[in-house]
Design a protein around this motif. Structure first.
Motif, PDB file in Angstrom:
ATOM      1  N   UNK A  74       1.543 -43.325 -49.880  1.00 39.33           N
ATOM      2  CA  UNK A  74       2.956 -43.539 -49.544  1.00 39.33           C
ATOM      3  C   UNK A  74       3.565 -44.613 -50.446  1.00 39.33           C
ATOM      4  N   UNK A  75       2.797 -45.646 -50.773  1.00 46.09           N
ATOM      5  CA  UNK A  75       3.286 -46.669 -51.702  1.00 46.09           C
ATOM      6  C   UNK A  75       3.435 -46.072 -53.103  1.00 46.09           C
ATOM      7  N   UNK A  76       2.450 -45.277 -53.531  1.00 43.46           N
ATOM      8  CA  UNK A  76       2.527 -44.623 -54.842  1.00 43.46           C
ATOM      9  C   UNK A  76       3.809 -43.810 -54.979  1.00 43.46           C
ATOM     10  N   UNK A  77       4.185 -43.115 -53.913  1.00 38.11           N
ATOM     11  CA  UNK A  77       5.322 -42.192 -53.954  1.00 38.11           C
ATOM     12  C   UNK A  77       6.656 -42.847 -53.618  1.00 38.11           C
ATOM     13  N   UNK A  78       6.656 -44.115 -53.261  1.00 38.25           N
ATOM     14  CA  UNK A  78       7.896 -44.795 -52.881  1.00 38.25           C
ATOM     15  C   UNK A  78       8.783 -45.022 -54.097  1.00 38.25           C
ATOM     16  N   UNK A  79      10.105 -44.950 -53.944  1.00 39.58           N
ATOM     17  CA  UNK A  79      11.006 -45.179 -55.077  1.00 39.58           C
ATOM     18  C   UNK A  79      10.987 -46.630 -55.537  1.00 39.58           C
ATOM     19  N   UNK A  80      11.212 -46.818 -56.818  1.00 37.28           N
ATOM     20  CA  UNK A  80      11.294 -48.155 -57.409  1.00 37.28           C
ATOM     21  C   UNK A  80      12.754 -48.441 -57.736  1.00 37.28           C
ATOM     22  N   UNK A  81      13.316 -49.450 -57.099  1.00 33.85           N
ATOM     23  CA  UNK A  81      14.705 -49.826 -57.348  1.00 33.85           C
ATOM     24  C   UNK A  81      14.802 -51.336 -57.460  1.00 33.85           C
ATOM     25  N   UNK A  82      15.643 -51.813 -58.362  1.00 31.51           N
ATOM     26  CA  UNK A  82      15.843 -53.244 -58.568  1.00 31.51           C
ATOM     27  C   UNK A  82      17.264 -53.604 -58.158  1.00 31.51           C
ATOM     28  N   UNK A  83      17.417 -54.726 -57.465  1.00 33.85           N
ATOM     29  CA  UNK A  83      18.740 -55.199 -57.052  1.00 33.85           C
ATOM     30  C   UNK A  83      18.975 -56.592 -57.643  1.00 33.85           C
ATOM     31  N   UNK A  84      19.852 -57.379 -57.061  1.00 36.37           N
ATOM     32  CA  UNK A  84      20.283 -58.612 -57.709  1.00 36.37           C
ATOM     33  C   UNK A  84      19.600 -59.862 -57.165  1.00 36.37           C
ATOM     34  N   UNK A  85      20.021 -60.301 -56.006  1.00 33.54           N
ATOM     35  CA  UNK A  85      19.685 -61.639 -55.551  1.00 33.54           C
ATOM     36  C   UNK A  85      18.376 -61.685 -54.762  1.00 33.54           C
ATOM     37  N   UNK A  86      18.015 -62.909 -54.367  1.00 32.55           N
ATOM     38  CA  UNK A  86      16.759 -63.157 -53.669  1.00 32.55           C
ATOM     39  C   UNK A  86      17.063 -63.763 -52.306  1.00 32.55           C
ATOM     40  N   UNK A  87      17.019 -62.933 -51.273  1.00 31.05           N
ATOM     41  CA  UNK A  87      17.308 -63.414 -49.924  1.00 31.05           C
ATOM     42  C   UNK A  87      16.036 -63.345 -49.082  1.00 31.05           C
ATOM     43  N   UNK A  88      15.263 -64.412 -49.130  1.00 31.11           N
ATOM     44  CA  UNK A  88      14.076 -64.481 -48.274  1.00 31.11           C
ATOM     45  C   UNK A  88      14.502 -64.536 -46.807  1.00 31.11           C
ATOM     46  N   UNK A  89      15.608 -65.214 -46.534  1.00 29.60           N
ATOM     47  CA  UNK A  89      16.091 -65.274 -45.151  1.00 29.60           C
ATOM     48  C   UNK A  89      16.436 -63.881 -44.633  1.00 29.60           C
ATOM     49  N   UNK A  90      17.074 -63.067 -45.482  1.00 32.80           N
ATOM     50  CA  UNK A  90      17.385 -61.697 -45.079  1.00 32.80           C
ATOM     51  C   UNK A  90      16.128 -60.884 -44.829  1.00 32.80           C
ATOM     52  N   UNK A  91      15.093 -61.103 -45.648  1.00 36.29           N
ATOM     53  CA  UNK A  91      13.834 -60.392 -45.461  1.00 36.29           C
ATOM     54  C   UNK A  91      13.176 -60.781 -44.141  1.00 36.29           C
ATOM     55  N   UNK A  92      13.216 -62.065 -43.813  1.00 34.72           N
ATOM     56  CA  UNK A  92      12.626 -62.523 -42.549  1.00 34.72           C
ATOM     57  C   UNK A  92      13.379 -61.927 -41.361  1.00 34.72           C
ATOM     58  N   UNK A  93      14.703 -61.962 -41.410  1.00 37.35           N
ATOM     59  CA  UNK A  93      15.505 -61.409 -40.313  1.00 37.35           C
ATOM     60  C   UNK A  93      15.213 -59.919 -40.119  1.00 37.35           C
ATOM     61  N   UNK A  94      15.135 -59.188 -41.239  1.00 40.81           N
ATOM     62  CA  UNK A  94      14.879 -57.747 -41.165  1.00 40.81           C
ATOM     63  C   UNK A  94      13.496 -57.486 -40.593  1.00 40.81           C
ATOM     64  N   UNK A  95      12.507 -58.230 -41.078  1.00 40.43           N
ATOM     65  CA  UNK A  95      11.135 -58.021 -40.619  1.00 40.43           C
ATOM     66  C   UNK A  95      10.990 -58.305 -39.132  1.00 40.43           C
ATOM     67  N   UNK A  96      11.672 -59.336 -38.649  1.00 35.33           N
ATOM     68  CA  UNK A  96      11.533 -59.714 -37.248  1.00 35.33           C
ATOM     69  C   UNK A  96      11.951 -58.593 -36.299  1.00 35.33           C
ATOM     70  N   UNK A  97      12.831 -57.708 -36.763  1.00 33.93           N
ATOM     71  CA  UNK A  97      13.305 -56.599 -35.936  1.00 33.93           C
ATOM     72  C   UNK A  97      12.470 -55.331 -36.081  1.00 33.93           C
ATOM     73  N   UNK A  98      11.423 -55.374 -36.897  1.00 31.95           N
ATOM     74  CA  UNK A  98      10.586 -54.194 -37.097  1.00 31.95           C
ATOM     75  C   UNK A  98       9.394 -54.134 -36.147  1.00 31.95           C
ATOM     76  N   UNK A  99       9.113 -55.238 -35.479  1.00 31.16           N
ATOM     77  CA  UNK A  99       7.948 -55.248 -34.598  1.00 31.16           C
ATOM     78  C   UNK A  99       8.229 -54.470 -33.312  1.00 31.16           C
ATOM     79  N   UNK A 100       7.140 -54.124 -32.627  1.00 33.04           N
ATOM     80  CA  UNK A 100       7.266 -53.453 -31.340  1.00 33.04           C
ATOM     81  C   UNK A 100       7.639 -51.995 -31.429  1.00 33.04           C
ATOM     82  N   UNK A 101       7.278 -51.330 -32.514  1.00 33.50           N
ATOM     83  CA  UNK A 101       7.615 -49.923 -32.695  1.00 33.50           C
ATOM     84  C   UNK A 101       6.353 -49.069 -32.558  1.00 33.50           C
TER      85      UNK A 101
END
Length: 250
Positions: free
Chosen positions: A115-142
């Motif tokens: 699944x990682x091999x087949x995942x798309x590769x895309x590059x964006x602009x900025x570096x939001x570690x805070x955004x990554x943490x917020x997003x990850x926190x909502x992925x648990x419990x699934x």
């Protein structure tokens, strides 16, 4: 009297129909137990060029094919972990590329690697570690319930987009989430006229990681990414609480 009896009888006949018309309650299945719920959060900001991004993806895929990783996954009390993979950059850009999977065998790990091999590769602009943490926190419990919930954040820069990282970090820690870091270092000196920023490994240690046993794995360049990923995930799954900072070299 007959009319009253007829109406009463009609009501009794209609009652089952009314009851059967009520919507059935949804059956909520219990979450499946696993040893760890592990989220892999991968930096794809513009400081990570196409070649480096490929090293990241290949490094993760290779790690999940490593027999040592598989041994770590099946060695816990439950004998399996749950894992998912997303990329992040700007505060509002996160792509959930590999859904939650239960990993309890070599075949499971191979499906995750593919699944990682087949995942798309895309590059964006900025570096939001805070955004990554917020997003990850909502992925648990699934669908899964682990004895630990861990977010594995890999990146090569400091937070420069979105809200203050301290707020995101604090809220995640209040939820019992463990934040670990994989800092990819660039040892080349800054261009003339630019100030030397705080070393990234120190930044991750002071501003990003947190929770019981949290640590930073340091990769000396993207060439060292694959061994760093492998060592880091094995340690996260085993909950081996060693030094706060470890280094991997290509």
């Amino acid at each position: 009297m007959r009319r009253r009896s007829f109406l009463a009888g009609s009501a009794l006949l209609a009652a089952p129909a009314l009851l059967s018309a009520r919507p059935a309650r949804a059956v909520v299945s219990a979450p499946e137990p696993v040893d760890v719920e592990l989220i892999l959060a991968v930096d794809v900001s513009r400081s990570v060029d196409a070649e480096e991004q490929e090293m990241q993806f290949n490094g993760y895929a290779a790690a999940f094919r490593d027999p040592r990783m598989i041994e770590a996954f099946v060695g816990g009390p439950v004998g399996a972990i749950a894992c998912t993979f997303f990329t992040w950059s700007d505060w509002n850009i996160q792509e959930h590329l590999v859904p939650w999977m239960r990993l309890g065998s070599a075949a499971d790990c191979e499906r995750f690697a593919q699944a990682i091999d087949n995942a798309p590769r895309r590059v964006h602009l900025y570096t939001s570690i805070s955004g990554a943490i917020d997003y990850a926190a909502n992925l648990f419990g699934q669908g899964y319930e682990g004895t630990r919930r861990v977010v594995d954040i890999s990146g090569d820069g400091v937070n420069n987009s979105g809200r203050d990282i301290g707020l995101s970090r604090g809220e995640a820690l209040e939820k019992g989430i463990i934040l670990n870091g994989l800092a990819v270092l660039d040892r080349s000196p800054p261009p003339p006229g630019l100030m030397q920023m705080q070393p990234l490994d120190e930044y991750y240690q002071e501003r990003v990681i947190g929770g019981p046993g949290a640590f930073v794995m340091v990769a000396e360049g993207f060439e060292a990414f694959e061994p760093a990923v492998r060592r880091k995930i094995i340690r996260e799954v085993a909950d081996n609480r060693g030094p706060v900072r470890e280094y991997a070299f290509g």
